[in-house]
Scaffold this motif. Sequence first.
Motif, PDB file in Angstrom:
ATOM      1  N   GLY A  16       8.268 -25.968 -55.035  1.00 43.88           N
ATOM      2  CA  GLY A  16       8.701 -24.643 -54.604  1.00 43.88           C
ATOM      3  C   GLY A  16       8.581 -24.413 -53.121  1.00 43.88           C
ATOM      4  N   ASN A  17       7.700 -25.166 -52.474  1.00 40.71           N
ATOM      5  CA  ASN A  17       7.460 -25.003 -51.044  1.00 40.71           C
ATOM      6  C   ASN A  17       7.201 -26.346 -50.386  1.00 40.71           C
ATOM      7  N   GLY A  18       7.187 -26.335 -49.057  1.00 42.52           N
ATOM      8  CA  GLY A  18       6.700 -27.469 -48.284  1.00 42.52           C
ATOM      9  C   GLY A  18       7.342 -28.802 -48.581  1.00 42.52           C
ATOM     10  N   HIS A  48       0.293 -17.432 -60.293  1.00 41.58           N
ATOM     11  CA  HIS A  48       1.498 -18.198 -60.634  1.00 41.58           C
ATOM     12  C   HIS A  48       2.720 -17.301 -60.511  1.00 41.58           C
ATOM     13  N   SER A  49       3.849 -17.930 -60.175  1.00 40.64           N
ATOM     14  CA  SER A  49       5.119 -17.230 -60.033  1.00 40.64           C
ATOM     15  C   SER A  49       6.242 -18.259 -60.056  1.00 40.64           C
ATOM     16  N   SER A  50       7.348 -17.911 -60.684  1.00 39.28           N
ATOM     17  CA  SER A  50       8.490 -18.830 -60.765  1.00 39.28           C
ATOM     18  C   SER A  50       9.480 -18.624 -59.620  1.00 39.28           C
ATOM     19  N   GLN A  51       9.222 -17.655 -58.763  1.00 41.39           N
ATOM     20  CA  GLN A  51      10.202 -17.296 -57.739  1.00 41.39           C
ATOM     21  C   GLN A  51      10.529 -18.445 -56.792  1.00 41.39           C
ATOM     22  N   ALA A  52       9.504 -19.136 -56.308  1.00 41.79           N
ATOM     23  CA  ALA A  52       9.726 -20.196 -55.321  1.00 41.79           C
ATOM     24  C   ALA A  52      10.596 -21.314 -55.897  1.00 41.79           C
ATOM     25  N   SER A  53      10.281 -21.778 -57.116  1.00 37.36           N
ATOM     26  CA  SER A  53      11.062 -22.864 -57.703  1.00 37.36           C
ATOM     27  C   SER A  53      12.483 -22.414 -58.012  1.00 37.36           C
ATOM     28  N   VAL A  56      14.601 -22.534 -54.914  1.00 37.26           N
ATOM     29  CA  VAL A  56      15.027 -23.901 -54.578  1.00 37.26           C
ATOM     30  C   VAL A  56      16.196 -24.314 -55.458  1.00 37.26           C
ATOM     31  N   VAL A  57      16.112 -23.994 -56.744  1.00 39.39           N
ATOM     32  CA  VAL A  57      17.211 -24.306 -57.663  1.00 39.39           C
ATOM     33  C   VAL A  57      18.490 -23.602 -57.230  1.00 39.39           C
ATOM     34  N   ALA A  58      18.375 -22.331 -56.851  1.00 36.99           N
ATOM     35  CA  ALA A  58      19.551 -21.567 -56.413  1.00 36.99           C
ATOM     36  C   ALA A  58      20.181 -22.206 -55.178  1.00 36.99           C
ATOM     37  N   LEU A  59      19.353 -22.692 -54.277  1.00 35.32           N
ATOM     38  CA  LEU A  59      19.862 -23.326 -53.061  1.00 35.32           C
ATOM     39  C   LEU A  59      20.561 -24.647 -53.380  1.00 35.32           C
ATOM     40  N   ILE A  60      19.990 -25.407 -54.286  1.00 34.65           N
ATOM     41  CA  ILE A  60      20.612 -26.670 -54.701  1.00 34.65           C
ATOM     42  C   ILE A  60      21.973 -26.399 -55.345  1.00 34.65           C
ATOM     43  N   SER A  69      14.575 -25.250 -63.001  1.00 32.87           N
ATOM     44  CA  SER A  69      13.191 -25.027 -62.607  1.00 32.87           C
ATOM     45  C   SER A  69      12.294 -25.066 -63.836  1.00 32.87           C
ATOM     46  N   HIS A  70      11.033 -25.409 -63.613  1.00 29.39           N
ATOM     47  CA  HIS A  70      10.065 -25.380 -64.705  1.00 29.39           C
ATOM     48  C   HIS A  70       8.695 -25.090 -64.113  1.00 29.39           C
ATOM     49  N   GLY A  71       7.992 -24.167 -64.714  1.00 30.92           N
ATOM     50  CA  GLY A  71       6.720 -23.715 -64.159  1.00 30.92           C
ATOM     51  C   GLY A  71       5.493 -24.376 -64.745  1.00 30.92           C
ATOM     52  N   ALA A  72       5.620 -25.605 -65.251  1.00 32.46           N
ATOM     53  CA  ALA A  72       4.482 -26.281 -65.868  1.00 32.46           C
ATOM     54  C   ALA A  72       3.307 -26.404 -64.912  1.00 32.46           C
ATOM     55  N   ASN A  73       2.124 -26.135 -65.427  1.00 25.77           N
ATOM     56  CA  ASN A  73       0.888 -26.458 -64.720  1.00 25.77           C
ATOM     57  C   ASN A  73       0.633 -27.937 -64.980  1.00 25.77           C
ATOM     58  N   VAL A  74       0.683 -28.757 -63.940  1.00 28.39           N
ATOM     59  CA  VAL A  74       0.588 -30.205 -64.141  1.00 28.39           C
ATOM     60  C   VAL A  74      -0.746 -30.628 -64.747  1.00 28.39           C
ATOM     61  N   ALA A  75      -1.761 -29.776 -64.638  1.00 24.63           N
ATOM     62  CA  ALA A  75      -3.068 -30.099 -65.212  1.00 24.63           C
ATOM     63  C   ALA A  75      -3.112 -29.855 -66.723  1.00 24.63           C
ATOM     64  N   ASN A  76      -2.029 -29.310 -67.269  1.00 27.17           N
ATOM     65  CA  ASN A  76      -1.928 -29.037 -68.702  1.00 27.17           C
ATOM     66  C   ASN A  76      -0.862 -29.950 -69.296  1.00 27.17           C
TER      67      ASN A  76
END
Length: 301
Positions: A16-18, A48-53, A56-60, A69-76
């Motif tokens: 979503g960033n950087g 948590h927020s889905s806005q950033a991802s 990015v999808v909208a820009l692509i 986009s998918h908001g999965a917590n990678v630790a889960n």
Amino acid sequence: MTISFKNKVAIITGAGNGLGRAHALELAKRGAKVVVNDLGGARDGSGHSSQASEDVVALIKANGGEAISHGANVANFDEVQDMVDTAIARWGRIDVLINNAGILRDKSFSKMSLDDFKLVMDVHVMGSVNCTKAVWDIMKEQNYGRVVMTTSSSGMYGNFGQSNYGAAKMALIGLMNTLVLEGAKNNIRINAIAPTAGTRMTEDLMPEQIAQILSPEAVTAGLLTLCDDDAPNRTILCAGAGGYATANMFETEGVFLAIDEQSPEAVRAKWLEVTNQDKQAALDAGVKQSEKFVKKAMAAL
């Protein structure tokens, strides 16, 4: 030769960033279908927020690409599995995984809570393990896969106040080294990027002028060489501000001591020979160290 990702499906975590955002945009620009993963939390992992991802999808999509986009917590792992299942349902395959998601909870070791240490390990290490595990059998069945771990100079060389982050980043090198061996027969190549970039992870650690020089896009230019068809294997690529280098681990040739000589005093007495780098070499598997020492012992008999 132009590096292309046409007809490839790529998952980028923390996109979503950087750095992750830069990776996702460039992969899409070069033809990849992209899963933009981001929990949307703060730098320390809270919220948590889905806005950033979604941005990015909208820009692509605005640029003619394909992305979800998918908001999965990678630790889960269950959330990661859902992300992978969603990608497979949409596009039928997964070719590239960029393990980029991470958080910071910096403090000196004496002041750091064990909870802060464990959370950083969970996100960086288990996050990368979870995502790689979820795509591993898919890549094996395809006989094709490219995985990039995000390591750090903080892990390879140390950084004050980052014992948790450094330990996590070095752990990913160990993970890479073994997965390289296990994935070789199925054309799965594993590499690592050690980035230096001006992002929200580093925004209060460097002056703005320096941060502008350390653009995420400069790191992305290096990362894409680690995950295309002609990618290397088991490479640690360091990238930042337009500089590119590789980091490597070597072992000295060392010495042999007979049974009746094996004492700490004898090892210390031979220290210059033990540490002599003239014949140092990179070992391609842990067993090679054992083989070297056994050969020395057998030669002395």
